[in-house]
Design a protein around this motif. Structure first.
Motif, PDB file in Angstrom:
ATOM      1  N   VAL A  15       0.245  12.575   1.593  1.00  0.00           N
ATOM      2  CA  VAL A  15       0.757  11.873   2.767  1.00  0.00           C
ATOM      3  C   VAL A  15       1.309  10.544   2.279  1.00  0.00           C
ATOM      4  O   VAL A  15       0.598   9.777   1.616  1.00  0.00           O
ATOM      5  N   GLU A  16       2.569  10.286   2.562  1.00  0.00           N
ATOM      6  CA  GLU A  16       3.215   9.055   2.113  1.00  0.00           C
ATOM      7  C   GLU A  16       3.568   8.170   3.299  1.00  0.00           C
ATOM      8  O   GLU A  16       3.546   8.606   4.462  1.00  0.00           O
ATOM      9  N   ILE A  17       3.882   6.921   2.990  1.00  0.00           N
ATOM     10  CA  ILE A  17       4.329   5.967   4.000  1.00  0.00           C
ATOM     11  C   ILE A  17       5.854   6.003   3.996  1.00  0.00           C
ATOM     12  O   ILE A  17       6.496   5.502   3.070  1.00  0.00           O
ATOM     13  N   ALA A  18       6.447   6.613   5.031  1.00  0.00           N
ATOM     14  CA  ALA A  18       7.893   6.791   5.064  1.00  0.00           C
ATOM     15  C   ALA A  18       8.626   5.457   5.175  1.00  0.00           C
ATOM     16  O   ALA A  18       9.712   5.277   4.608  1.00  0.00           O
ATOM     17  N   ALA A  19       8.047   4.521   5.907  1.00  0.00           N
ATOM     18  CA  ALA A  19       8.591   3.182   6.089  1.00  0.00           C
ATOM     19  C   ALA A  19       7.488   2.351   6.720  1.00  0.00           C
ATOM     20  O   ALA A  19       6.588   2.895   7.357  1.00  0.00           O
ATOM     21  N   PRO A  20       7.507   1.027   6.563  1.00  0.00           N
ATOM     22  CA  PRO A  20       6.466   0.217   7.207  1.00  0.00           C
ATOM     23  C   PRO A  20       6.470   0.416   8.722  1.00  0.00           C
ATOM     24  O   PRO A  20       7.526   0.489   9.347  1.00  0.00           O
ATOM     25  N   GLY A  21       5.275   0.564   9.303  1.00  0.00           N
ATOM     26  CA  GLY A  21       5.221   0.765  10.747  1.00  0.00           C
ATOM     27  C   GLY A  21       3.856   1.232  11.207  1.00  0.00           C
ATOM     28  O   GLY A  21       2.840   1.017  10.548  1.00  0.00           O
ATOM     29  N   GLY A  22       3.837   1.895  12.361  1.00  0.00           N
ATOM     30  CA  GLY A  22       2.610   2.392  12.961  1.00  0.00           C
ATOM     31  C   GLY A  22       2.138   3.678  12.319  1.00  0.00           C
ATOM     32  O   GLY A  22       2.723   4.163  11.336  1.00  0.00           O
ATOM     33  N   PRO A  23       1.090   4.299  12.874  1.00  0.00           N
ATOM     34  CA  PRO A  23       0.546   5.514  12.292  1.00  0.00           C
ATOM     35  C   PRO A  23       1.568   6.630  12.098  1.00  0.00           C
ATOM     36  O   PRO A  23       1.439   7.443  11.179  1.00  0.00           O
ATOM     37  N   PRO A 302     -24.198   6.971   4.731  1.00  0.00           N
ATOM     38  CA  PRO A 302     -22.987   6.625   5.469  1.00  0.00           C
ATOM     39  C   PRO A 302     -23.061   7.166   6.893  1.00  0.00           C
ATOM     40  O   PRO A 302     -23.585   8.253   7.129  1.00  0.00           O
ATOM     41  N   VAL A 303     -22.554   6.379   7.829  1.00  0.00           N
ATOM     42  CA  VAL A 303     -22.466   6.811   9.224  1.00  0.00           C
ATOM     43  C   VAL A 303     -21.099   7.449   9.422  1.00  0.00           C
ATOM     44  O   VAL A 303     -20.070   6.813   9.194  1.00  0.00           O
ATOM     45  N   MET A 304     -21.088   8.713   9.841  1.00  0.00           N
ATOM     46  CA  MET A 304     -19.841   9.470   9.922  1.00  0.00           C
ATOM     47  C   MET A 304     -19.300   9.457  11.347  1.00  0.00           C
ATOM     48  O   MET A 304     -20.052   9.656  12.307  1.00  0.00           O
ATOM     49  N   ASP A 305     -17.986   9.270  11.470  1.00  0.00           N
ATOM     50  CA  ASP A 305     -17.352   9.307  12.783  1.00  0.00           C
ATOM     51  C   ASP A 305     -16.627  10.638  12.999  1.00  0.00           C
ATOM     52  O   ASP A 305     -17.116  11.505  13.696  1.00  0.00           O
ATOM     53  N   GLN A 306     -15.477  10.814  12.365  1.00  0.00           N
ATOM     54  CA  GLN A 306     -14.662  11.997  12.632  1.00  0.00           C
ATOM     55  C   GLN A 306     -13.882  12.385  11.385  1.00  0.00           C
ATOM     56  O   GLN A 306     -13.541  11.529  10.550  1.00  0.00           O
ATOM     57  N   THR A 307     -13.610  13.673  11.247  1.00  0.00           N
ATOM     58  CA  THR A 307     -12.855  14.195  10.113  1.00  0.00           C
ATOM     59  C   THR A 307     -11.524  14.762  10.601  1.00  0.00           C
ATOM     60  O   THR A 307     -11.486  15.501  11.595  1.00  0.00           O
ATOM     61  N   PHE A 308     -10.448  14.423   9.893  1.00  0.00           N
ATOM     62  CA  PHE A 308      -9.103  14.915  10.205  1.00  0.00           C
ATOM     63  C   PHE A 308      -8.539  15.624   8.979  1.00  0.00           C
ATOM     64  O   PHE A 308      -8.832  15.249   7.840  1.00  0.00           O
ATOM     65  N   ALA A 309      -7.721  16.641   9.201  1.00  0.00           N
ATOM     66  CA  ALA A 309      -7.000  17.276   8.097  1.00  0.00           C
ATOM     67  C   ALA A 309      -6.031  16.276   7.485  1.00  0.00           C
ATOM     68  O   ALA A 309      -5.575  15.332   8.146  1.00  0.00           O
ATOM     69  N   LEU A 310      -5.708  16.461   6.206  1.00  0.00           N
ATOM     70  CA  LEU A 310      -4.819  15.534   5.506  1.00  0.00           C
ATOM     71  C   LEU A 310      -3.521  15.311   6.261  1.00  0.00           C
ATOM     72  O   LEU A 310      -3.051  14.175   6.384  1.00  0.00           O
ATOM     73  N   ASP A 311      -2.926  16.393   6.778  1.00  0.00           N
ATOM     74  CA  ASP A 311      -1.631  16.232   7.448  1.00  0.00           C
ATOM     75  C   ASP A 311      -1.755  15.588   8.827  1.00  0.00           C
ATOM     76  O   ASP A 311      -0.752  15.363   9.511  1.00  0.00           O
ATOM     77  N   ARG A 312      -2.982  15.254   9.247  1.00  0.00           N
ATOM     78  CA  ARG A 312      -3.196  14.511  10.489  1.00  0.00           C
ATOM     79  C   ARG A 312      -3.651  13.073  10.213  1.00  0.00           C
ATOM     80  O   ARG A 312      -4.346  12.456  11.007  1.00  0.00           O
ATOM     81  N   ALA A 313      -3.216  12.548   9.077  1.00  0.00           N
ATOM     82  CA  ALA A 313      -3.576  11.177   8.713  1.00  0.00           C
ATOM     83  C   ALA A 313      -3.144  10.184   9.780  1.00  0.00           C
ATOM     84  O   ALA A 313      -3.831   9.188  10.033  1.00  0.00           O
TER      85      ALA A 313
END
Length: 334
Positions: A15-23, A302-313
């Motif tokens: 997962v890359e940062i396409a341009a500076p910005g939001g999620p 560690p206190v765990m919150d939630q897990t997301f798939a890589l493509d849902r970064a």
């Protein structure tokens, strides 16, 4: 000579940062597999931790250090698949968690071998991926820079963040009296369950008044900044220490330093990522000696919150920045 597992692919999902910005600027892509250099290892990433510095990098406010991967991701857990020249401790197949200079949002990532630690006994890779960035940060700022001692009054802001949940547990394990702030009663209850003797709902109570009634804090760990800075100074006991590790509400404020001088206060702070390879290796060695036995014994976790798939970064970042999470968010990569 580099030692590696056979049949490694030439490319990997990232997962890359396409341009500076939001999620939404976090986008799936394909990159060439990195090669470990001298003193480095290559990890097949199973899980990657999600941290505030990742969001700052995504927004264009936290550039990677020279030579680091431009991909986000500062911690991961998985298995070693290749070992560069000069590496004696690790071999292909070893399960590790590691502090990364960048590149964790990917199927494979490199790091200095001395920044990797064994997965604590009895712990899975998902939980282990939450350890490096958070535990390195807490150890260096609370115990090395902040010099927290048993019996001292310790206040941590953001008690249910990844940093906060770790700081509460470690401070309590080493004998400090722990106080924490959080934004809801439910979050305050989490802080109490983790070992805080007093949890302060900052929307309903004034942490300054609470700490002054207790005699002041010997140490405060803050990542809020802004208007908290002068209030933190006033909330300290004489000879107290304030350690600043982030500025969620801004780094600039008017502050009366006469109080700092008269009451012999210390204001300090640090960031982890720009520190030298050698400095991070020393922190890793400290953690393995002093903290890893606590993790293996189940006294700290560690206190765990939630897990997301890589493509849902992008969704993972949106949850982190929404402020409702408790503990650590991770990406499932493998």
């Amino acid at each position: 000579m580099t030692r590696m597992m056979p049949d490694l692919p030439e490319t990997m999902r990232v997962v890359e940062i396409a341009a500076p910005g939001g999620p939404e600027v976090l986008q799936p892509a394909t990159r060439t597999l990195p090669v470990p250099g001298h003193g480095e290892i290559l990890i097949r990433v199973a899980y990657a931790g999600v941290n505030r510095p990742d969001a700052l990098q995504r927004a264009g406010a936290y550039a990677p250090p020279p030579g680091a991967s431009p991909l986000p991701g500062l911690e991961a857990a998985g298995h070693v698949v290749a070992v560069g020249q000069g590496v004696a401790r690790w071999k292909p197949g070893d399960a590790v968690c590691a502090l990364l200079p960048g590149g964790g949002y990917a199927e494979y990532a490199t790091c200095p071998a001395d920044h990797a630690l064994p997965v604590p006994a009895g712990m899975g890779l998902r939980e282990a991926a939450c350890l490096p960035e958070t535990f390195f940060t807490v150890w260096t700022n609370v115990f090395l820079r902040g010099r927290l001692q048993a019996g001292e009054r310790f206040l941590v802001h953001g008690g249910t963040s990844g940093i906060g949940t770790t700081a509460i547990q470690l401070a309590r394990a080493f004998g400090a009296r722990v106080f924490a702030t959080a934004g809801t009663n439910d979050k305050c209850n989490v802080c109490l369950r983790l070992g805080a003797e007093r949890a302060i709902n900052h929307r309903a109570e004034d942490f300054l008044a609470v700490m002054k009634a207790e005699g002041g804090a010997d140490l405060i760990l803050d990542m809020v900044g802004g208007s908290y800075l002068p209030r933190n100074v006033r909330a300290l006991a004489d000879d107290g220490r304030l350690v600043q590790i982030a500025f969620l509400t801004g780094p600039k404020v008017e502050l009366n330093f006469a109080e700092v001088m008269v009451r012999r206060l210390t204001i300090t702070g640090s960031t982890l990522r720009p520190q030298s390879v050698e400095a991070k290796a020393r922190i890793a060695a400290d953690l393995e000696r002093h903290v890893w036995p606590l993790l293996a014994a189940g006294k700290v976790a560690p206190v765990m919150d939630q897990t997301f798939a890589l493509d849902r970064a992008a969704d993972a970042h949106a949850r982190m920045e929404g402020g409702t999470h408790i503990g650590k968010i991770v990406l499932a990569v493998a």
